[in-house]
Design an enzyme around this catalytic site. Structure first.
Site, PDB file in Angstrom:
ATOM      1  N   GLY A  11      46.422  20.180 165.620  1.00  0.00           N
ATOM      2  CA  GLY A  11      45.362  19.244 165.696  1.00  0.00           C
ATOM      3  C   GLY A  11      44.178  19.551 164.931  1.00  0.00           C
ATOM      4  CB  THR A  70      43.415  13.205 172.159  1.00  0.00           C
ATOM      5  OG1 THR A  70      44.256  13.087 171.063  1.00  0.00           O
ATOM      6  CG2 THR A  70      42.950  14.465 172.480  1.00  0.00           C
ATOM      7  CG  ASP A 110      32.516  12.342 175.364  1.00  0.00           C
ATOM      8  OD1 ASP A 110      33.201  12.885 175.032  1.00  0.00           O
ATOM      9  OD2 ASP A 110      32.053  11.145 175.453  1.00  0.00           O
ATOM     10  CE1 TYR A 133      41.457  13.041 176.609  1.00  0.00           C
ATOM     11  CE2 TYR A 133      39.305  12.121 176.475  1.00  0.00           C
ATOM     12  CZ  TYR A 133      40.279  13.012 176.159  1.00  0.00           C
ATOM     13  OH  TYR A 133      39.740  14.144 175.385  1.00  0.00           O
ATOM     14  CD1 TRP A 158      31.779  10.393 171.310  1.00  0.00           C
ATOM     15  CD2 TRP A 158      30.338   9.586 169.693  1.00  0.00           C
ATOM     16  NE1 TRP A 158      31.231   9.267 171.762  1.00  0.00           N
ATOM     17  CE2 TRP A 158      30.248   8.768 170.879  1.00  0.00           C
ATOM     18  CE3 TRP A 158      29.655   9.294 168.429  1.00  0.00           C
ATOM     19  CZ2 TRP A 158      29.377   7.641 170.857  1.00  0.00           C
ATOM     20  CZ3 TRP A 158      28.893   8.181 168.467  1.00  0.00           C
ATOM     21  CH2 TRP A 158      28.885   7.107 169.700  1.00  0.00           C
TER      22      TRP A 158
END
Length: 296
Positions: A11, A70, A110, A133, A158
């Protein structure tokens, strides 16, 4: 001297961690095809090999878990698979790390928060995920912290990186395809360059190995400052040499998605700084550095 295992090594974060490998920190970063966290046997073998190899050479073994499901929207209809990767996998990993006495740094998000705060979230704030998620990542945190392992959770947000599937690369593509585009302006967060996050995670691993491990087991690490997706998109256009006025603001209601997004997901970096770890640069400065790196 460290020997680091990074599940999720293919990733964007895993690749950036692998790029930091050096004589002082030898990093192995297998992808899911090589190390599937949902396979107990594979996890036992990988962590055992890490521990034995590191200690045979006088190094400290550390695991930094960058593996995660993700696909936020897909998780709404595939929560079982997301749970297997984001909760069951970390549970097994933490249990094996505990039994082999290997410290674990687990990366979280977050999305474990409800997103209705009016000031940056601290690590101790109540969780309240509103998406599949987020629920699976919160379950993963609980599994790691309850495992008895010497473990730390690092929440971030982010994240974007070179070669990854992320907002920056999506905006780069859309800039060349569309005359104008609308981007949500009522969701706030802190853009985080994966290369800088990787450096921070490796610094944390070094602290742990060197006897300076943070007392707090949950930390937040993001780019400094905050913006909206609209503000982020305008900055990306500026870096591309494109007119930022081509980006138009819209509301979340005008751009519905399968998974609910946090309206406010700014994470406070106070815990990171108080641990003596190097704060990440302001997000806008980091974005410029990202584009400079991309042009090299």
């Amino acid at each position: 001297m460290l020997t680091v295992l990074v599940p999720g090594g293919t990733g964007q974060l895993g690749r950036d961690l692998a790029a930091l490998s050096s004589p002082e920190a030898e990093i192995t970063a297998p992808g899911s095809a090589e190390l599937d966290l949902t396979s107990t046997g594979a996890v036992v073998d990988a962590v055992s090999t890490l521990a034995e190899g590191a200690r045979a050479t006088g190094r400290t073994p550390v695991v930094i878990n960058a593996a995660a499901y993700t696909a936020v929207d897909a998780a709404e209809t595939d929560e079982q698979r997301a749970f297997a990767v984001n909760a069951d996998g970390p549970r097994v990993l933490a249990a094996v790390c505990s039994s082999r006495r290997v410290p674990l740094v687990h990366v979280s998000t977050d999305y474990v928060f409800p997103g209705d705060a009016e000031r940056p979230y601290e690590p101790e704030d109540d969780l309240g995920p509103r998406s599949a998620y987020g629920r699976t990542k919160a379950a993963g945190e609980d599994a790691v912290l309850g495992s008895g392992a010497q473990a730390w959770i690092v929440r971030t947000a982010w994240v974007y990186g070179l070669g990854g599937t992320n907002f920056v690369e999506t905006m780069r593509r859309l800039e060349s395809e569309r005359e104008t585009l609308s981007v949500v302006d009522d969701q706030r967060g802190s853009p985080t360059w994966s290369a800088e996050l990787a450096a921070g995670l490796l610094e944390l691993a070094g602290f742990i190995a060197g006897g300076r491990a943070p007392e707090r087991r949950v930390l937040h690490c993001t780019g400094g400052g905050e913006t909206t997706w609209y503000g982020f998109a305008r900055a990306i256009f500026e870096e591309l040499g494109a007119d930022p006025e081509r980006v138009r603001p819209c509301t979340t209601e005008e751009f519905p998605r399968p998974a609910p997004r946090p309206a406010y997901s700014v994470l406070s970096n106070v815990s990171w700084a108080e641990a003596g770890l190097t704060p990440l640069r302001p997000w806008r400065e980091a974005l410029s550095a990202y584009f400079a790196a991309a042009r090299r």
